[in-house]
Design a protein around this motif. Sequence first.
Motif, short mmCIF file in Angstrom:
data_model
loop_
_atom_site.label_atom_id
_atom_site.label_comp_id
_atom_site.label_asym_id
_atom_site.label_seq_id
_atom_site.Cartn_x
_atom_site.Cartn_y
_atom_site.Cartn_z
N GLU A 81 0.86 -1.18 0.00
CA GLU A 81 0.00 0.00 0.00
C GLU A 81 0.90 1.24 0.00
N VAL A 82 0.82 2.05 -1.05
CA VAL A 82 1.70 3.21 -1.20
C VAL A 82 0.98 4.47 -0.72
N TYR A 83 1.66 5.22 0.15
CA TYR A 83 1.11 6.47 0.69
C TYR A 83 2.06 7.61 0.33
N PRO A 84 1.77 8.37 -0.75
CA PRO A 84 2.66 9.45 -1.20
C PRO A 84 2.37 10.77 -0.49
N ASN A 85 3.13 11.80 -0.87
CA ASN A 85 2.83 13.18 -0.47
C ASN A 85 2.73 13.41 1.03
N SER A 86 3.51 12.67 1.81
CA SER A 86 3.50 12.82 3.28
C SER A 86 2.13 12.57 3.89
N ILE A 87 1.31 11.73 3.26
CA ILE A 87 -0.02 11.43 3.80
C ILE A 87 0.09 10.83 5.19
#
Length: 352
Positions: A81-87
Amino acid sequence: MKSFFSVAVIVVLGLAVAIVIGFYPSFMQAPVVYDDEQIGFDEQTVIKFSHVVAENTPKGLAAQEFARLVQEKTKGRVKVEVYPNSILYAEPDEIEALQKGNVQMIAPSFPNLSEVLPSWMVLDLPYAFLTQEAVQEAFEGKIGKLLFEQLNQVNMVGLAYWNSGFKQLTSNKGPILQPDDLKGQHLRTMRSTLLDAEFQLLGAKTTQMPFNLVYRGLESGAVDGEENSITNIYSKKFFKVQKYMTLTNHGYLGYAVLMNRSFWQKLSPEIQQQIQQAMKETTAWAYHNAIQMNDEQFEKIKQESQLQINSLTTEQLSEWMRAWEPIYPQYETVIGKELMDEIRRLRKKYMQ
C-alpha cells in the motif's frame, strides 16, 4: 418423572454422539502448527510504503511499479500500500516511524538518513558525483555496500538505491552563477548539517524545511531559493514561485529504499526472494525512467514558466568545485576515511 429423566438422558447422549461423529475427521487430524516468526505462508501480508513526494515523480512512479510487481510475483500474498505526499509521515518523522514498525517501508532522500547515520553524508558532498555513471558505480559498488551494512544497527534493511537526478539551484534573489552569488541568499535545505555547511561556507543563510512546506516557503518569501532535481521542481511547481534557475548539477538527489528489519526477518525466505526480485526489476526501470522524466520536464519548465535558466561554463564549474573543496576535509572524520577515499577515487576517475 422417572421416564422423563430417561428420555432426557437419551436425548443428551444422542446429541453427544452426533457431535463426535460430525467432528470426527477434525479430531483425527494433527493440529495445524503456525510459525509465528514468519509471515507470508497462509495469509496476505500488507506492507505500508510511505514517502513524501508526488505520485508523478520518479520515486512516486517507482513505488507504484514496485507495488504492482510484488502483487504479481507473490500472486497476491503480499500487498504493498503506497502512501505518497507525506499522507502518513513527513520527512522529520518517517525514519522513526519505520524503526518503530508503524510503517514497513520508506524511501527517504540521503540527507534524512544522515541524521541517524552521519556516514550517509558522503552521498551529499558537493560534486561527489560528476556523471550518472559515477552515481551507479557508487550505488552498485563499495559505497553502496558499506552504507547498507550500517543500517542493521538501526533496525533497517536497505533494498535499493533509486535515482532522481542531479540537483539544481533556484532563487528569487538574482541569478546564481558564481559562488559569491550565494552571499546574502536564504536557502531551504534538507535535514543535513553538511548541506547547511556547504551553503553557509559561501555566505548563504539556511533553513531546514520539510519537503511538503517548500512551495509555501518560496511563495511567502520565507526563503529565497532551494536546491532540487528537475522532476521535483516541476512536480511541486516550484518553478512558478521562483525567478531564476542555474543548472549546477552540484549534488545528487537519490533515495534509499528501506524496510523495517524486524518485519523483514519475519517474512518467509520465499517472500523475501520475490520482493527482492520485484525491487531489482523496479530499480532498473526507475533508473531509465528518472533520466527520461528529467529531460522531458526540463523542456516543460522552459515552455511553461518565465524562469531565467542559466548553465555553468567550464570555468565557472571549476570555480564552484574549488569553493566547496574545504567541505571534504571538514567532514572526513564524521563520514569515515574508507568512504571518503572511495568518493575521491570516483571523482578522479570521472573528471578525466
